[in-house]
Write a protein that holds these residues in place. Sequence first.
Motif, PDB file in Angstrom:
ATOM      1  N   ARG A   1       0.606   4.433  -2.528  1.00  0.00           N
ATOM      2  CA  ARG A   1       0.909   5.457  -2.741  1.00  0.00           C
ATOM      3  C   ARG A   1       1.246   6.623  -3.083  1.00  0.00           C
TER       4      ARG A   1
ATOM      5  N   GLN B   1       2.769   6.142  -5.865  1.00  0.00           N
ATOM      6  CA  GLN B   1       3.093   5.891  -7.192  1.00  0.00           C
ATOM      7  C   GLN B   1       1.298   7.331  -7.242  1.00  0.00           C
TER       8      GLN B   1
ATOM      9  N   LEU C   1       1.067  -1.247  -0.292  1.00  0.00           N
ATOM     10  CA  LEU C   1       0.115   0.199  -0.442  1.00  0.00           C
ATOM     11  C   LEU C   1       1.025   0.861   0.101  1.00  0.00           C
ATOM     12  N   ASP C   2       1.659   1.619   0.211  1.00  0.00           N
ATOM     13  CA  ASP C   2       2.647   2.146   0.922  1.00  0.00           C
ATOM     14  C   ASP C   2       2.844   2.719  -0.504  1.00  0.00           C
ATOM     15  N   GLU C   3       4.119   1.531  -0.999  1.00  0.00           N
ATOM     16  CA  GLU C   3       4.205   2.047  -2.744  1.00  0.00           C
ATOM     17  C   GLU C   3       2.905   2.232  -3.324  1.00  0.00           C
TER      18      GLU C   3
ATOM     19  N   LEU D   1      -8.233   2.686  -0.690  1.00  0.00           N
ATOM     20  CA  LEU D   1      -6.796   2.401  -0.386  1.00  0.00           C
ATOM     21  C   LEU D   1      -6.796   1.268   0.706  1.00  0.00           C
ATOM     22  N   LYS D   2      -8.139   2.082   1.711  1.00  0.00           N
ATOM     23  CA  LYS D   2      -8.447   0.686   2.550  1.00  0.00           C
ATOM     24  C   LYS D   2      -9.464  -0.164   2.150  1.00  0.00           C
TER      25      LYS D   2
ATOM     26  N   TYR E   1      -1.145   7.030  -6.077  1.00  0.00           N
ATOM     27  CA  TYR E   1      -2.438   6.810  -6.001  1.00  0.00           C
ATOM     28  C   TYR E   1      -3.026   7.431  -4.465  1.00  0.00           C
ATOM     29  N   ARG E   2      -4.009   7.963  -4.356  1.00  0.00           N
ATOM     30  CA  ARG E   2      -4.884   8.914  -3.567  1.00  0.00           C
ATOM     31  C   ARG E   2      -5.854   8.765  -2.274  1.00  0.00           C
ATOM     32  N   ASP E   3      -6.434   7.887  -2.881  1.00  0.00           N
ATOM     33  CA  ASP E   3      -8.345   7.753  -2.427  1.00  0.00           C
ATOM     34  C   ASP E   3      -8.520   7.115  -1.567  1.00  0.00           C
ATOM     35  N   GLN E   4      -8.754   7.656  -0.686  1.00  0.00           N
ATOM     36  CA  GLN E   4      -8.287   6.933   0.777  1.00  0.00           C
ATOM     37  C   GLN E   4      -9.189   5.877   1.607  1.00  0.00           C
TER      38      GLN E   4
END
Length: 205
Positions: free
Chosen positions: A123, A125, A119-121, A133-134, A127-130
């Motif tokens: 982000r 790149q 998930l950190d990777e 991502l959850k 990707y910001r939609d929280q």
Amino acid sequence: MQNNSFFKRSKWHASTRYLGHKLTYFSIFLSVCLSIPAWAAPVTEKPTQIESTIDIAQVKSFVQPTNLVGKARLSYLFWDVYDAQLFAPQQNFSAQGTYALSLRYLMDFSGPDIAERSLDEMRGQGYRDQEQLKRWLVEMLAIFPDVQAGDELLGVRSVTGSSYFFYNGSAVGEVSDPLFADAFFGIWLAPNTSEPKLRKKLLGI
């Protein structure tokens, strides 16, 4: 010619693992400096095989030398971390097509750590939609097992954009979101990957 029809037929609706290695490896290095091995935690029970819409025999027939695009070993400081191999039909890779990425681990890692670092990777790149991502984190936590040296995680992207995963030859989960496939496999294959040298070797460029 390789039979890849199963990628076109599959329609996955099951809601269900790149390692954000820079952060992970830093934690390993820090742990070693503190004389606390990062891989010392006991490995949890291996996941059981799940029902899958994909025929494992067809997947194995696809992951063959005739389809090998490239391979690379990821090493950090004193450690060899994993061997990666990329497969695509007749070695013709397309980011929007069918391909498979194999990671053969040379060290031990926990499943939750693999999911969270992945998930950190993502982000990294952009990707910001929280909420998105959850959801992805929940799906990866359900899929990725703890791995030991010698274990293989295999991820396959279908032509429809679905992703499915195998652990030592057993199906462990599927994600139907095409954007997830872009984000996850992009950790290795996107132009803005944090490991451009590894990407070039995998793509044979």
